[in-house]
Design a protein around this motif. Structure first.
Motif, mmCIF file in Angstrom:
data_model
loop_
_atom_site.group_PDB
_atom_site.id
_atom_site.type_symbol
_atom_site.label_atom_id
_atom_site.label_comp_id
_atom_site.label_asym_id
_atom_site.label_seq_id
_atom_site.Cartn_x
_atom_site.Cartn_y
_atom_site.Cartn_z
ATOM 1 N N MET A 147 41.944 51.650 50.784
ATOM 2 C CA MET A 147 42.161 50.282 51.377
ATOM 3 C C MET A 147 41.124 49.278 50.766
ATOM 4 S SD MET A 147 42.635 50.413 55.491
ATOM 5 C CE MET A 147 42.778 48.769 55.636
ATOM 6 N N ALA A 148 39.928 49.959 50.334
ATOM 7 C CA ALA A 148 38.924 49.194 49.394
ATOM 8 C C ALA A 148 39.463 48.985 48.044
ATOM 9 C CB ALA A 148 37.490 49.818 49.542
ATOM 10 N N GLN A 149 39.956 50.172 47.674
ATOM 11 C CA GLN A 149 40.375 49.987 46.171
ATOM 12 C C GLN A 149 41.630 48.948 46.083
ATOM 13 O OE1 GLN A 149 41.615 54.081 45.710
ATOM 14 N NE2 GLN A 149 39.643 54.741 44.792
ATOM 15 N N SER A 150 42.439 48.904 47.062
ATOM 16 C CA SER A 150 43.569 48.140 47.057
ATOM 17 C C SER A 150 43.190 46.561 47.119
ATOM 18 C CB SER A 150 44.596 48.096 48.255
ATOM 19 O OG SER A 150 45.357 49.430 47.942
ATOM 20 N N ILE A 151 42.007 46.125 48.032
ATOM 21 C CA ILE A 151 41.465 45.039 48.051
ATOM 22 C C ILE A 151 40.985 44.459 46.860
ATOM 23 C CG2 ILE A 151 39.402 43.604 49.291
ATOM 24 C CD1 ILE A 151 40.334 45.261 51.620
ATOM 25 N N PHE A 152 40.215 45.392 45.991
ATOM 26 C CA PHE A 152 39.388 45.310 44.875
ATOM 27 C C PHE A 152 40.635 44.830 43.835
ATOM 28 C CE2 PHE A 152 38.774 46.907 40.465
ATOM 29 C CZ PHE A 152 37.825 46.315 40.082
ATOM 30 N N LEU A 153 41.698 45.579 43.896
ATOM 31 C CA LEU A 153 42.560 45.171 43.078
ATOM 32 C C LEU A 153 43.618 43.942 43.403
ATOM 33 C CD1 LEU A 153 44.456 48.874 42.513
ATOM 34 C CD2 LEU A 153 43.134 47.453 40.521
ATOM 35 N N ALA A 154 43.660 43.320 44.624
ATOM 36 C CA ALA A 154 44.080 42.139 44.943
ATOM 37 C C ALA A 154 43.247 41.201 44.250
ATOM 38 C CB ALA A 154 44.141 42.173 46.207
ATOM 39 N N GLY A 155 41.640 41.494 44.527
ATOM 40 C CA GLY A 155 40.954 40.558 43.877
ATOM 41 C C GLY A 155 41.039 40.140 42.554
ATOM 42 N N VAL A 156 41.390 41.309 41.535
ATOM 43 C CA VAL A 156 41.585 41.100 40.271
ATOM 44 C C VAL A 156 42.842 40.334 40.143
ATOM 45 C CG1 VAL A 156 42.464 42.272 38.071
ATOM 46 C CG2 VAL A 156 40.802 43.313 39.795
ATOM 47 N N LEU A 157 43.737 40.458 40.967
ATOM 48 C CA LEU A 157 45.065 39.551 40.699
ATOM 49 C C LEU A 157 44.782 38.116 40.965
ATOM 50 C CD1 LEU A 157 48.261 38.992 40.461
ATOM 51 C CD2 LEU A 157 48.408 39.627 42.948
ATOM 52 N N VAL A 158 44.069 37.837 41.975
ATOM 53 C CA VAL A 158 43.320 36.479 42.367
ATOM 54 C C VAL A 158 42.709 35.792 41.169
ATOM 55 C CG1 VAL A 158 42.412 35.135 43.971
ATOM 56 C CG2 VAL A 158 43.636 36.803 44.762
ATOM 57 N N GLY A 159 41.643 36.589 40.771
ATOM 58 C CA GLY A 159 40.692 36.039 39.714
ATOM 59 C C GLY A 159 41.706 35.840 38.428
ATOM 60 N N THR A 160 42.530 36.876 38.054
ATOM 61 C CA THR A 160 43.394 36.513 36.977
ATOM 62 C C THR A 160 43.996 35.184 36.986
ATOM 63 O OG1 THR A 160 43.650 39.074 36.675
ATOM 64 C CG2 THR A 160 45.014 37.556 35.523
ATOM 65 N N THR A 161 44.511 34.770 38.135
ATOM 66 C CA THR A 161 45.269 33.548 38.151
ATOM 67 C C THR A 161 44.359 32.400 38.103
ATOM 68 O OG1 THR A 161 46.868 34.722 39.878
ATOM 69 C CG2 THR A 161 46.842 32.426 39.791
ATOM 70 N N VAL A 162 43.304 32.451 38.556
ATOM 71 C CA VAL A 162 42.211 31.418 38.819
ATOM 72 C C VAL A 162 41.431 31.276 37.396
ATOM 73 C CG1 VAL A 162 40.006 30.746 39.747
ATOM 74 C CG2 VAL A 162 41.737 31.859 41.280
ATOM 75 N N THR A 163 41.273 32.501 36.905
ATOM 76 C CA THR A 163 40.259 32.357 35.630
ATOM 77 C C THR A 163 41.422 32.311 34.308
ATOM 78 O OG1 THR A 163 40.257 34.633 35.204
ATOM 79 C CG2 THR A 163 38.308 33.493 36.316
ATOM 80 N N GLY A 164 42.543 32.401 34.502
ATOM 81 C CA GLY A 164 43.440 32.167 33.481
ATOM 82 C C GLY A 164 43.390 30.634 32.962
ATOM 83 N N GLN A 165 43.242 29.716 33.658
ATOM 84 C CA GLN A 165 43.422 28.486 33.223
ATOM 85 C C GLN A 165 41.792 28.316 32.376
ATOM 86 O OE1 GLN A 165 45.632 26.400 33.559
ATOM 87 N NE2 GLN A 165 46.578 27.768 34.599
ATOM 88 N N ALA A 166 40.787 28.819 32.933
ATOM 89 C CA ALA A 166 39.490 28.743 32.129
ATOM 90 C C ALA A 166 39.332 29.447 30.895
ATOM 91 C CB ALA A 166 38.326 29.359 33.165
ATOM 92 N N SER A 167 40.436 30.287 30.579
ATOM 93 C CA SER A 167 40.383 30.770 29.366
ATOM 94 C C SER A 167 40.673 29.746 28.016
ATOM 95 C CB SER A 167 41.319 32.026 29.053
ATOM 96 O OG SER A 167 42.449 31.478 29.427
ATOM 97 N N ASP A 168 41.384 28.897 28.297
ATOM 98 C CA ASP A 168 41.711 27.483 27.427
ATOM 99 C C ASP A 168 40.314 27.213 26.891
ATOM 100 O OD1 ASP A 168 44.193 28.383 27.597
ATOM 101 O OD2 ASP A 168 44.535 26.425 29.069
ATOM 102 N N ARG A 169 39.100 27.289 27.626
ATOM 103 C CA ARG A 169 37.931 26.721 27.112
ATOM 104 C C ARG A 169 37.314 27.189 25.693
ATOM 105 N NH1 ARG A 169 35.119 26.388 33.031
ATOM 106 N NH2 ARG A 169 36.960 25.052 34.183
ATOM 107 N N TRP A 170 37.703 28.519 25.731
ATOM 108 C CA TRP A 170 37.093 29.411 24.554
ATOM 109 C C TRP A 170 38.173 29.899 23.616
ATOM 110 C CZ3 TRP A 170 37.448 34.783 24.142
ATOM 111 C CH2 TRP A 170 37.981 35.448 25.221
#
Length: 445
Positions: A147-170
């Motif tokens: 369950m902890a592993q799944s929560i971590f991977l869910a965080g990766v999904l959320v982080g990818t969505t959020v930080t995808g926009q920030a990648s345009d800065r560099w």
């Protein structure tokens, strides 16, 4: 002159593209190592119940000095399923009669046992500390680890969505994207910068806004066409492609992370296994990339998924005592899954028109993350039957690989720009299939 020809002039594969690739590879490598770190930070060390006779200095002082620790362990902990000390149960009272050489299983099997009410003692010879021994994620709490592993991977999904926009800065924006958004001057500067880095400054200096607008006539007309997720699902010719490609993305994430995050299940040296996985994965990706140009996209993707599933399913029939064979089959399965990632990344980009390509690939990668989140949770089914997780990890890629046969081959075909291009390809294929042998005969001539 089309825009693709313009890109060839400024350098479609030069120093600029190499630097871009390196800039992307570095963070991807860190993400990959972070994903696999769970094999070590969440490793399950050997453990047994805490018992007074062995772990309490006062109680140990009152026992006969002639008794060895092995004897004290035998009277305190019942045997477990693997013929070693039970990891989750202990005797309520020491069973001294078990020291008699003539004792049988009935002498202790009827004795009352209890859970590890005083905690556990962990073997720290390999891992000095993990989250498992820190928070006692064993026995009745063992489900918390996947369950902890799944929560971590869910965080990766959320982080990818959020930080995808920030990648345009560099990362520099695509010149094609800038031009389709009406940012002609900015797109021109990007192309001139690409030409300068690739050693073709003279070509870049010769570019003008008029040349760009002339080359972008088709792209500009396409950009005015409304596109959304509904087009992927409901447009004739695209719905099947969307379903099959997202299923393959899901199968990759589900199987890879379900297996790769539980290397201890193979009961082998996980350090060696991790090194071998890295070597085999790189070799599989490079080999698949070379074979794609020879064998085609559809057969390679179908073969990689089916073979991965068959290797995993074969492990269901292999006894647990044959550790080397089980490890070899698991490594082969993960290698084919690595090849699947290369196939689906290239194939899904060629299946969809330019106006929907990013949306389709993004949807597929989201399904891959969803499969990764679900993969570790499937291991909980092993409580009921140890073979159930392997059956699912093997069946999903096999079924996904068979559905790939419903897709068209894209090797050697130009990338479609519009939905109409996809529909025209479908019509041409239907006409080709209707004519049958006569078409093949005329082609040979």
């Amino acid at each position: 002159m089309a825009f693709s020809e313009l890109l060839d002039r400024v350098g479609s594969l030069g120093r600029f593209q190499v630097l871009q690739s390196m800039a992307l590879v570095m963070p991807i490598m860190w993400v990959a190592t972070q994903n696999i770190l769970e094999n070590f930070s969440a490793a399950v060390p050997g453990h047994r119940c805490w018992v007074p006779l062995l772990d309490n200095g006062t109680a140990l002082a009152g026992t006969p000095s002639a008794l060895r620790p092995e004897a004290l362990l035998a009277v305190s902990i019942p045997p477990g399923p693997n013929h070693g000390p039970h990891q989750c149960r202990r005797f309520r009272q020491p069973q001294w009669q078990l020291l008699d050489t003539n004792s049988t299983a009935t002498n202790w099997s009827e004795a009352a046992t209890e859970p590890c009410v005083d905690g556990w003692v962990y073997d720290r010879s390999t891992f000095t500390s993990t989250i498992v021994d820190k928070w006692d994620l064993v026995c009745d709490s063992q489900a918390l680890k996947p369950m902890a592993q799944s929560i971590f991977l869910a965080g990766v999904l959320v982080g990818t969505t959020v930080t995808g926009q920030a990648s345009d800065r560099w990362l520099p924006e695509s010149a094609r994207w800038l031009l389709t958004r009406g940012k002609v001057e900015q797109g021109l500067r990007e192309l001139q910068r690409v030409a300068a880095i690739n050693g073709k400054r003279a070509v870049g200096d010769a570019l003008t806004t008029e040349v760009l607008l002339s080359a972008m006539q088709k792209e500009l007309s396409v950009s005015q066409t409304p596109t959304n997720l509904g087009n992927l699902l409901c447009t004739p010719g695209l719905g099947l492609r969307t379903f099959v490609s997202t299923l393959c993305w899901f199968a990759f994430g589900f199987t890879f992370f379900g297996l790769a995050l539980d290397l201890q299940a193979l009961d082998s040296n996980i350090f060696l296994l991790q090194v071998l996985i890295g070597v085999i994965d790189m070799a599989a990706k490079i080999g698949t990339l070379l074979l794609l140009s020879c064998l085609g996209r559809r057969p390679m993707l179908a073969a990689s998924l089916v073979l991965a599933g068959l290797c995993i399913l074969a492990n269901v029939l292999v006894p647990y005592e044959m550790r080397s064979l089980r490890s070899a089959l698991a490594l082969l399965g993960l290698g084919w899954i690595g090849g699947t990632f290369t196939c689906i990344t290239i194939y899904s980009g060629e299946l969809f028109p330019t106006v929907l390509r990013i949306t389709a690939v993004g949807l597929g990668q989201m399904l891959a993350r969803g499969g990764a989140i679900l993969g570790p949770l499937v291991r909980l089914l092993g409580i009921h039957n140890p073979s159930l997780p392997l059956l699912l990890y093997g069946a999903v890629p096999v079924l996904s690989g068979l559905t790939v046969l419903l897709l068209p081959e894209t090797r050697g075909l130009p990338l479609p720009d519009t939905i109409q291009d996809i529909q025209s390809q479908t019509v041409k294929k239907a006409t080709h299939d209707t004519r049958g042998p006569s078409v093949l005969k005329s082609t040979q001539l």
